[in-house]
Design a protein around this motif. Structure first.
Motif, PDB file in Angstrom:
ATOM      1  N   GLU A   1       0.839  -1.189   0.000  1.00 52.07           N
ATOM      2  CA  GLU A   1       0.000   0.000   0.000  1.00 52.07           C
ATOM      3  C   GLU A   1       0.878   1.244   0.000  1.00 52.07           C
ATOM      4  O   GLU A   1       1.980   1.259   0.560  1.00 52.07           O
ATOM      5  CB  GLU A   1      -0.914  -0.003   1.220  1.00 52.07           C
ATOM      6  N   ASN A   2       0.393   2.295  -0.646  1.00 45.50           N
ATOM      7  CA  ASN A   2       1.090   3.577  -0.735  1.00 45.50           C
ATOM      8  C   ASN A   2       2.441   3.465  -1.446  1.00 45.50           C
ATOM      9  O   ASN A   2       3.407   4.145  -1.093  1.00 45.50           O
ATOM     10  CB  ASN A   2       1.282   4.189   0.652  1.00 45.50           C
ATOM     11  N   THR A   3       2.504   2.601  -2.437  1.00 49.59           N
ATOM     12  CA  THR A   3       3.665   2.552  -3.337  1.00 49.59           C
ATOM     13  C   THR A   3       3.208   3.008  -4.720  1.00 49.59           C
ATOM     14  O   THR A   3       2.057   2.781  -5.112  1.00 49.59           O
ATOM     15  CB  THR A   3       4.263   1.152  -3.420  1.00 49.59           C
ATOM     16  N   ILE A   4       4.103   3.615  -5.459  1.00 50.18           N
ATOM     17  CA  ILE A   4       3.727   4.223  -6.740  1.00 50.18           C
ATOM     18  C   ILE A   4       4.870   4.050  -7.741  1.00 50.18           C
ATOM     19  O   ILE A   4       6.045   4.056  -7.361  1.00 50.18           O
ATOM     20  CB  ILE A   4       3.380   5.721  -6.546  1.00 50.18           C
ATOM     21  N   VAL A   5       4.505   3.885  -9.011  1.00 49.57           N
ATOM     22  CA  VAL A   5       5.465   3.810 -10.121  1.00 49.57           C
ATOM     23  C   VAL A   5       5.180   4.994 -11.041  1.00 49.57           C
ATOM     24  O   VAL A   5       4.029   5.184 -11.467  1.00 49.57           O
ATOM     25  CB  VAL A   5       5.340   2.479 -10.878  1.00 49.57           C
TER      26      VAL A   5
ATOM     27  N   SER B   1       2.993  12.014 -17.690  1.00 50.42           N
ATOM     28  CA  SER B   1       1.765  12.286 -16.933  1.00 50.42           C
ATOM     29  C   SER B   1       1.153  11.077 -16.230  1.00 50.42           C
ATOM     30  O   SER B   1       0.183  11.246 -15.501  1.00 50.42           O
ATOM     31  CB  SER B   1       0.706  12.883 -17.878  1.00 50.42           C
ATOM     32  N   PHE B   2       1.694   9.886 -16.402  1.00 47.21           N
ATOM     33  CA  PHE B   2       1.058   8.697 -15.827  1.00 47.21           C
ATOM     34  C   PHE B   2       1.832   8.175 -14.624  1.00 47.21           C
ATOM     35  O   PHE B   2       3.071   8.198 -14.600  1.00 47.21           O
ATOM     36  CB  PHE B   2       0.938   7.590 -16.875  1.00 47.21           C
ATOM     37  N   ALA B   3       1.060   7.688 -13.637  1.00 43.36           N
ATOM     38  CA  ALA B   3       1.614   7.004 -12.469  1.00 43.36           C
ATOM     39  C   ALA B   3       0.656   5.884 -12.096  1.00 43.36           C
ATOM     40  O   ALA B   3      -0.564   5.983 -12.303  1.00 43.36           O
ATOM     41  CB  ALA B   3       1.793   7.967 -11.306  1.00 43.36           C
ATOM     42  N   PHE B   4       1.204   4.791 -11.535  1.00 44.96           N
ATOM     43  CA  PHE B   4       0.399   3.615 -11.215  1.00 44.96           C
ATOM     44  C   PHE B   4       0.523   3.266  -9.735  1.00 44.96           C
ATOM     45  O   PHE B   4       1.623   3.284  -9.165  1.00 44.96           O
ATOM     46  CB  PHE B   4       0.850   2.415 -12.062  1.00 44.96           C
ATOM     47  N   ILE B   5      -0.633   2.958  -9.141  1.00 42.59           N
ATOM     48  CA  ILE B   5      -0.708   2.434  -7.779  1.00 42.59           C
ATOM     49  C   ILE B   5      -1.563   1.172  -7.829  1.00 42.59           C
ATOM     50  O   ILE B   5      -2.127   0.836  -8.890  1.00 42.59           O
ATOM     51  CB  ILE B   5      -1.308   3.466  -6.797  1.00 42.59           C
ATOM     52  N   ASN B   6      -1.673   0.434  -6.701  1.00 43.97           N
ATOM     53  CA  ASN B   6      -2.480  -0.779  -6.740  1.00 43.97           C
ATOM     54  C   ASN B   6      -3.964  -0.485  -6.508  1.00 43.97           C
ATOM     55  O   ASN B   6      -4.329   0.618  -6.082  1.00 43.97           O
ATOM     56  CB  ASN B   6      -1.958  -1.828  -5.747  1.00 43.97           C
TER      57      ASN B   6
END
Length: 435
Positions: free
Chosen positions: A152-156, A209-214
């Motif tokens: 949780e609370n991780t981002i790419v 502009s893109f970022a990914f989280i679960n």
């Protein structure tokens, strides 16, 4: 069988006479015109194949990245409750559906600890998306860290977005502003994420502009009003209309949209650019056709005595016209065959061609500067655009190659047919009187 026995002898006779005219005219002006026409067709076919192949690679790199990472082939929304599982079960039975990915999406204003900020699209996807979606994994290259959103609370982040924020894997970022439902705070410094990886794709807008989280983080951060959307990947991209019709028939309460409705203006610009390039290069064939027409008219005038003698010996009008049409066909075929071979060879080795062009331009510029301004020779560098083009893989579409070759043959055929219309305008007596 009778038609076959008469057709092939006539064809051999037409080919023999046309070949005889060609050998006789080998040192004349008609031969030069024919050679130049064949070279023009070869150059046009080669240029068009290379241009279209490079343009296909350039455009499809964008399209693949957009459809595999951003828009998907089909998007389905409005799925609530138990209908989601029914929809997933139906997707598993459809042969044209390659994968189904649920996701949430929101817009955010991201801030780093260095005080830098940037707008971004935050997409919540399954943590195992690299395993379940091969197209996504193929178009997204991780350049730093790992694509790890299990916690949780991780981002790419995209490479352009990470550069704008000045962050690396392990650094924290804050989703300062976040769009969402009524239960989501517009501004908050409590939405802190840790960067685990940085990715790069073939489309700059996605990188910036893109970022990914679960999915779990998205469900918590985006609020209860966040709508889950299902992104479908198809085995046949052109089958999106069929899949959408099936969804509308079986699940009328859902809303299904095709990839064609996303980035419509961008895809339209790419299509217009490609069509304009095709039109400009096809003008080469028009010029070649005019040259062949003039050359054939000259050949008909130069061979008026032979034409009249062939007519007097029983040659029919259609057969005599076919002699010149056959010559136009052979001229076009020779040019097309050479152009296709050269075009395919250049397209397959386009990276080496651009790298060689970069070196040639560099040395040419270097020697010119060395000759006229030697103190600035140390500042001469290779053109980076050539090296950039060398990284674009050319994509050869057999249908396009076939259409280019067909047009290259039809142009001289049409010109030869037009030039031979009045081939028997003069009678035998008039020709002998002129002689």
């Amino acid at each position: 069988m009778k038609n076959r026995r008469t057709f092939f002898p006539h064809l051999r006779w037409i080919f023999s006479v046309s070949n005889r005219f060609s050998r006789v005219d080998r040192n004349g002006r008609s031969a030069v015109t024919s050679l130049l026409a064949s070279l023009g067709i070869s150059f046009g076919v080669m240029t068009l194949i290379v241009v279209m192949s490079v343009m296909n690679g350039f455009q499809m790199g964008f399209k693949d990245a957009i459809m595999e990472i951003s828009s998907y082939h089909v998007r389905v929304s409005g799925i609530d409750g138990s209908a989601g599982q029914q929809f997933l079960d139906w997707c598993k039975k459809e042969k044209n559906i390659r994968s189904v990915t649920p996701f949430y999406e929101a817009e955010s204003f991201v801030v780093s600890t260095k005080g830098r900020q940037s707008a971004a699209v935050i997409r919540a996807v399954p943590s195992d998306i690299l395993e379940t979606d091969s197209g996504f994994a193929g178009e997204l290259a991780v350049t730093a860290g790992e694509f790890d959103i299990m916690q949780e609370n991780t981002i790419v982040l995209g490479s352009g977005l990470a550069y704008a924020l000045g962050v690396n894997p392990g650094d924290p970022v804050t989703l300062l502003a976040l769009s969402g439902g009524s239960d989501v705070e517009l501004l908050s410094r409590s939405r802190k994420f840790t960067v685990t990886g940085i990715f790069h794709s073939g489309y700059a807008d996605i990188n910036s502009s893109f970022a990914f989280i679960n999915l779990e983080s998205g469900r918590k951060k985006f609020g209860t009003d966040a709508k889950k959307t299902y992104g479908l990947k198809l085995n046949r991209v052109s089958g999106d209309g069929i899949v959408i019709n099936e969804i509308n028939r079986k699940f009328p309460q859902f809303k299904a949209e095709s990839w064609r409705s996303y980035n419509r203006s961008f895809f339209g610009v790419l299509r217009v650019e490609k069509n304009i390039l095709m039109m400009l290069v096809f003008l080469i064939f028009v010029v070649v056709g005019i040259n062949i027409y003039n050359g054939m008219r000259r050949l008909v005038f130069e061979r008026r005595s032979e034409i009249s003698i062939l007519s007097a010996l029983g040659g029919r009008s259609g057969e005599i016209k076919s002699i010149f049409i056959m010559r136009g066909f052979l001229t076009g075929f020779a040019g097309v065959l050479t152009g296709v071979v050269l075009g395919l060879l250049i397209s397959i080795n386009i990276g080496s061609v651009f790298r060689a062009a970069a070196e040639i331009m560099y040395y040419a510029q270097y020697f010119m500067v060395l000759a006229f301004n030697p103190e600035n020779a140390a500042y001469v560098q290779e053109n980076p655009m050539y090296l950039l083009y060398a990284t674009i893989p050319a994509r050869i579409l057999p249908v396009e190659v076939f259409m280019i070759a067909l047009f290259g043959i039809l142009a001289p055929l049409a010109a030869s047919f037009a030039a031979s219309r009045n081939v028997l305008k003069m009678t035998v007596a008039e020709v002998l009187h002129d002689e």
